[in-house]
Design an enzyme around this catalytic site. Structure first.
Site, PDB file in Angstrom:
ATOM      1  CB  CYS A  92     -18.476 -34.613 -11.361  1.00 49.05           C
ATOM      2  SG  CYS A  92     -19.648 -34.619 -10.000  1.00 49.05           S
ATOM      3  CG  PHE A 129     -26.660 -40.366  -7.715  1.00 47.68           C
ATOM      4  CD1 PHE A 129     -25.811 -41.367  -8.135  1.00 47.68           C
ATOM      5  CD2 PHE A 129     -27.177 -39.508  -8.678  1.00 47.68           C
ATOM      6  CE1 PHE A 129     -25.460 -41.516  -9.470  1.00 47.68           C
ATOM      7  CE2 PHE A 129     -26.842 -39.644 -10.015  1.00 47.68           C
ATOM      8  CZ  PHE A 129     -25.985 -40.646 -10.415  1.00 47.68           C
ATOM      9  CD  GLU A 136     -34.309 -38.621  -4.095  1.00 52.20           C
ATOM     10  OE1 GLU A 136     -34.739 -38.596  -5.266  1.00 52.20           O
ATOM     11  OE2 GLU A 136     -33.709 -37.659  -3.569  1.00 52.20           O
ATOM     12  CB  SER A 185     -28.154 -32.495 -13.937  1.00 48.73           C
ATOM     13  OG  SER A 185     -29.357 -31.862 -13.518  1.00 48.73           O
TER      14      SER A 185
END
Length: 354
Positions: free
Chosen positions: A296, A164, A191, A241
């Site tokens: 990130c 995302f 999503e 992750s």
């Protein structure tokens, strides 16, 4: 790009692309009819109902990518680069529109969102020069009477599972190169903010990319598992992750696929005693709060080597107090976190440390 709130909401809704899946050049509903709520982080309104794909939808997308591969892999390098150059121009022309979609769905400020698109464009531009990198090789007489040839060939349909936090840049790390090399692609965006990937579908269509070469599939774990195990998918590219990256790598490789699974990390910033503390404090603020704090590479821990720790903390505190939070527009330095759940998780860290 400075809009008042009413104009911002209107513009974002006008720019909203299709919320169905994009398979074989057409927008399609999910086989089950199920949907996700696409919720704006700025005011919790439901932006759209996103089609929720399942195993049957994965099969449809892979079938389309497989059929398209049979012809796209044999398209000339000239044809591929023409499409890539056209796509590059369309992304450049629509950069602000893509940024608006990202800000509305993710929450990062418009300047961050535009910067994300620019970083994605760098990969598109790299892919435009792919013919040189697709050259094979020839070595004469490597052994007596033995010559060696090497050739580079497309793999087939490949899948991209993206996170995302960079809904445009991360997919663009992968699909321009994959497509330029003659592969076909199934993108499974988050999503939480799928509209950037869907907007790319429109631009690919305008650029002249054949139907089925670029497909967008929405879904949750069922769709991911189906991609990881589908025999028609030849490779997986994932960003997310660390626990999920490990799962993607193990599951995908067990199914005989090439997998690149990029997981998260705790990024530490080390500040030595002779550092420029003004510069170090600026860097810490930008790294920690840019892109709504969801990069990130966001700095989550600073190691200050004494005796400068207290001075550095004071400089960071003074900068934090001037950070303007808002809806991502109108001069905000930091927008909202992507979901209420994520916001509550971050708030729990503050409470635990207080």
């Amino acid at each position: 790009m400075a809009l008042d709130k009413d104009a911002w909401v209107k513009r974002a809704l006008e720019l909203k692309p299709e919320s169905r899946m994009y398979i074989n050049g057409a927008y399609v509903d999910s086989a089950s009819g199920k949907t996700f709520d696409d919720i704006s982080p700025r005011d919790q309104r439901i932006i759209a109902k996103i089609a929720a794909g399942d195993t049957e939808d994965v099969n449809r997308a892979v079938a389309a990518a497989t059929e398209a591969f049979s012809s796209w892999r044999h398209s000339s390098l000239t044809k591929r680069t023409q499409v890539l150059f056209a796509f590059r121009e369309l992304v450049q022309q629509n950069k602000e529109k893509i940024a608006a979609l990202i800000t509305d769905e993710h929450g990062k400020v418009l300047s961050d969102a535009a910067g994300e698109v620019t970083r994605g464009l760098e990969v598109v531009e790299f892919a435009c020069g792919i013919p040189h990198l697709l050259k094979g090789g020839f070595s004469e007489e490597v052994s007596s009477g033995v010559d060696v040839y090497s050739i580079r060939q497309a793999l087939g349909p490949v899948a991209i599972i993206s996170p995302f936090n960079f809904p445009a840049m991360v997919p663009m790390w992968f699909f321009p190169v994959a497509i330029a090399c003659g592969n076909t692609v199934v993108v499974k965006p988050s999503e939480k903010d799928p509209s950037a990937a869907m907007f790319m579908a429109q631009l690919w269509k305008e650029a002249g990319l054949p139907d089925g070469v670029y497909n967008v599939l929405h879904g949750d774990k069922e769709a991911v598992d189906a991609l990881l195990t589908h025999p028609g998918i030849k490779s997986i590219s994932f960003v997310g992750s660390t626990p999920i990256a490990r799962y993607v790598y193990e599951t995908g490789t067990k199914s005989g696929k090439r997998v690149q699974a990029l997981g998260g990390a705790k990024n530490h910033m080390i500040v030595l005693p002779d550092a420029d503390l003004e510069l170090a404090a600026d860097a810490a603020i930008n790294a920690g709060f840019g892109s709504a704090g969801e990069r990130c590479m966001a700095i989550s821990a600073i190691v200050a080597v004494e005796p400068i720790a207290s001075a550095l903390v004071e400089k960071i505190k003074s900068r934090m107090s001037s950070i303007k939070t808002g809806d991502g527009t109108q001069g905000s330095d930091m927008g909202p976190l992507v979901t209420k759940v994520h916001r509550d998780k971050v708030a729990s860290y503050i409470e635990a440390g207080s």
